[in-house]
Design an enzyme around this catalytic site. Structure first.
Site, PDB file in Angstrom:
ATOM      1  N   GLY A 218       4.410  51.126 -12.651  1.00 23.13           N
ATOM      2  CA  GLY A 218       4.724  52.138 -13.656  1.00 23.13           C
ATOM      3  C   GLY A 218       3.562  53.035 -14.045  1.00 23.13           C
ATOM      4  CE  LYS A 225       9.753  51.159 -16.574  1.00 20.37           C
ATOM      5  NZ  LYS A 225      11.122  50.694 -16.734  1.00 20.37           N
ATOM      6  CB  CYS A 269      15.641  41.036 -21.429  1.00 23.40           C
ATOM      7  SG  CYS A 269      14.421  40.658 -22.678  1.00 23.40           S
ATOM      8  CB  SER A 382       4.877  39.077  -8.446  1.00 24.68           C
ATOM      9  OG  SER A 382       5.774  38.039  -8.749  1.00 24.68           O
TER      10      SER A 382
END
EC number: 4.1.1.32
Length: 600
Positions: A218, A225, A269, A382
């Site tokens: 990112g 992002k 999540c 990872s």
């Protein structure tokens, strides 16, 4: 420096920018990326030669390789991620703000001569389907071959995009360097980076990004992002749409009725697991459009339509297995890049959770022989980078320029208590309050403490490109447009624990049972829900629990309103919201008071 490469660029503005950057960063060579497979193979060959890329066993993982980063460059660095706006209040209290002029000066100093001894790669990329009204074009200039290979997987990139840009099209300027210039004759390290000077900087005045010092995901793949969320969220606010940290799935019931849902969860999540869910309940089908980012716009019929701007998956490897996400494993079987996982003696990859027992003779993510019982063999953050087209449950509409109509928006987090398994917002305003109230136990995707509860409104805390309170306001503004047919909003929590600390809900493919209830609610089934101060909760008999061995106590824990817990929750959210001061929309304050009043 304007020799061979300049004839490949017809866009004068782009040509001029490349020239200006080249004069600043002084690369040895400039290469315009065309996005071809042969180019990918060639750039990968450069990485293999330098020792950063290890080819995997072609019998197991054809055209795949393993990359090991520096231990100092393994995750997003939120403390070095900045939003630059003229006025500090436009960035808000949740972003690191810097004055754009001062920051540009600072970066000029860092970038001066930073590509000496390296090649400057020019990567034209498109976020969203080419020629879609949704799409944004960017050009990333980088000195990292890893970024070239990863952007080929993660975005639509190369000659096609350059053609689409034409001679005058607008594009987002994305400048990236690992920040490690080479003196003549100096030997390069496998993973160059500059941890002491990392900066990931977003300039909202001209919609550009400058990233220095990190080669990781990112921080370096600036289409992801940086453009698709931090810049796009700012653009979306002024243009009346949403750029969100959300997966998009198509769900078909046994009668053949299909609906599209978007869902927002903080990193690690279970977004990718839900996006590629394999239903256990006969007759149901879940198909994937995207696992991480959704751009959502009002359509001509008043419904909200979403596209996935990405072209690949950048999934967390640990915990991914044939049990938890067989579709993810199938997706990264070929043409994929693995970063910071372990290597087996026969040239295969391994990470914690892939199998119950680790194979013998593992080499860990740092490149050392691994001993069981010590540190993890694979880094907790990872990753696998795999093309979206390889997903076995890819939705037929995944590349639709118009997007797909969203009928439910789902917010979730990692909460061990209080928050029920599923609940439906009483209104759009209440739904926005659910999104604004999100908090979750932290994970390895961010540098810092793991396991602490942190507020993460809309799972956008690290990605909202402007003042978060103004972002709440923007969401709320959709309710005042009477021509819109807004989706229902839900909260979910797969991570409730019992008093012994065990997860109550089995999760993974069983989460379809919750999706089924949401599906039925979007069809207007009234009798399957009961109204409570926190929203509509399922009647216990309305959830399909066939085959699950859940006790009545477990079910009660999952589906009841814990009054004292919720009063604490409201107080906690109210305390957190103080950081927004007078910018916090009154609607959210009112919703919190309503919940509190009705609970008492």
């Amino acid at each position: 420096m304007t020799s061979a490469w300049s004839s490949e660029i017809q866009h004068e503005g782009l040509k001029q920018w490349i020239q200006e950057v080249a004069e600043l960063v002084t690369p040895d060579d400039i290469r315009i990326c065309n996005g071809s497979d042969s180019e990918y193979a060639e750039v990968y060959g450069i990485m293999e030669k330098s020792g950063v890329a290890i080819p995997l066993n072609p019998d197991v993982h054809p055209n795949c390789f393993l990359v090991r980063s520096s231990p100092e460059d393994v995750a997003r660095v939120e403390q070095f991620t900045f939003i630059c706006t003229t006025k500090k209040e436009d960035a808000g209290p949740t972003n690191n703000w810097r004055d754009p002029q001062e920051m540009r000066q600072e970066l000029q100093g860092l970038f001066r001569g930073c590509m000496r001894g390296r090649t400057l790669y020019v990567i034209p990329f498109c976020m969203g389907p080419l020629n879609s009204p949704f799409s944004l074009i960017g050009v990333e200039l980088t000195d990292s071959p890893y970024v070239v290979c990863s952007m080929k997987i993660m975005t639509r990139m190369g000659a096609e995009v350059l053609k689409s840009l034409g001679t005058t099209g607008s594009f987002h300027k994305c400048l990236h360097s690992v920040g490690a210039p080479l003196s003549p004759g100096e030997k390069d390290v496998a993973w160059p980076c500059n941890p002491k000077n990392m900066r990931i900087v977003h300039f909202q005045d001209d919609s550009s990004v400058m990233s220095f010092g990190s080669g990781y995901g990112g921080n370096a793949l600036l289409g992801k992002k940086s453009v698709a969320l931090r810049l796009a969220s700012y653009i979306a606010r002024s243009q009346g749409w949403l750029a969100e940290h959300m997966l998009i799935i198509g769900v078909t019931n046994p009668e053949g009725q299909k609906k599209y849902f978007a869902a927002s969860f903080p990193s690690a999540c279970g977004k990718t697991n839900l996006a590629m869910l394999m239903p256990k309940i006969p007759g149901w089908e879940v198909e994937c459009i995207g696992d991480d980012i959704a751009w959502i716009r009002p359509g001509p019929d008043g419904r909200l339509y979403a596209v996935n701007p990405e072209f690949g998956f950048f999934g967390v490897a640990p915990g991914t297995s044939e049990t938890t996400n067989p579709n993810a494993l199938a997706t990264c079987k070929t043409n994929s890049v693995f970063t910071n996982v372990a290597l087996t003696p026969d040239g295969n990859v391994w990470w914690e959770g892939l199998t119950s027992q680790p194979p013998e003779g593992l080499i860990d993510w740092r490149g050392n022989p691994w001993q069981p019982g010590g540190a993890p063999a694979a880094h907790p953050n990872s990753r696998f980078t795999a093309p979206v087209k390889q997903c076995p449950v890819l939705d037929p509409q995944w590349n639709s320029p118009e997007g797909v109509p969203i009928e439910a928006i789902i917010f979730g987090g990692r909460r061990s208590e209080t928050i029920p398994l599923v609940y439906e917002a009483l209104s759009w305003q209440h739904g926005v309050t659910i999104g604004a109230s999100m908090s979750s136990a932290t994970t390895a995707a961010i540098v810092g403490e793991q396991g602490k509860l942190r507020h993460d409104p809309f799972a956008m805390l690290p990605f909202c490109g402007y003042n978060m309170a103004h972002y709440f306001d923007h969401w709320l503004s959709f309710a005042s447009n009477t021509s819109l047919k807004l989706p229902k909003i839900y909260g979910v929590n797969w991570f409730r624990k019992d008093k012994d600390g065990n997860f109550i809900w089995p999760g993974f493919s069983d989460n379809l049972r919750v999706i089924e209830w949401i599906f039925r609610r979007t069809n207007g089934e009234e009798s399957i829900a009961k109204k409570t101060p926190i929203g509509y909760l399922p009647e216990e008999s309305s959830l399909n629990l066939e085959g699950l061995n859940l006790s009545s106590q477990a079910l009660q824990d999952l589906l009841s309103v814990d009054v004292s817990g919720w009063l604490k929750e409201v107080a906690n959210v109210r305390e957190y919201c103080k950081i927004f001061g007078s910018d916090l929309p009154q609607t959210i304050t009112d919703e919190l008071f309503r919940i509190e009043r009705e609970l008492k």
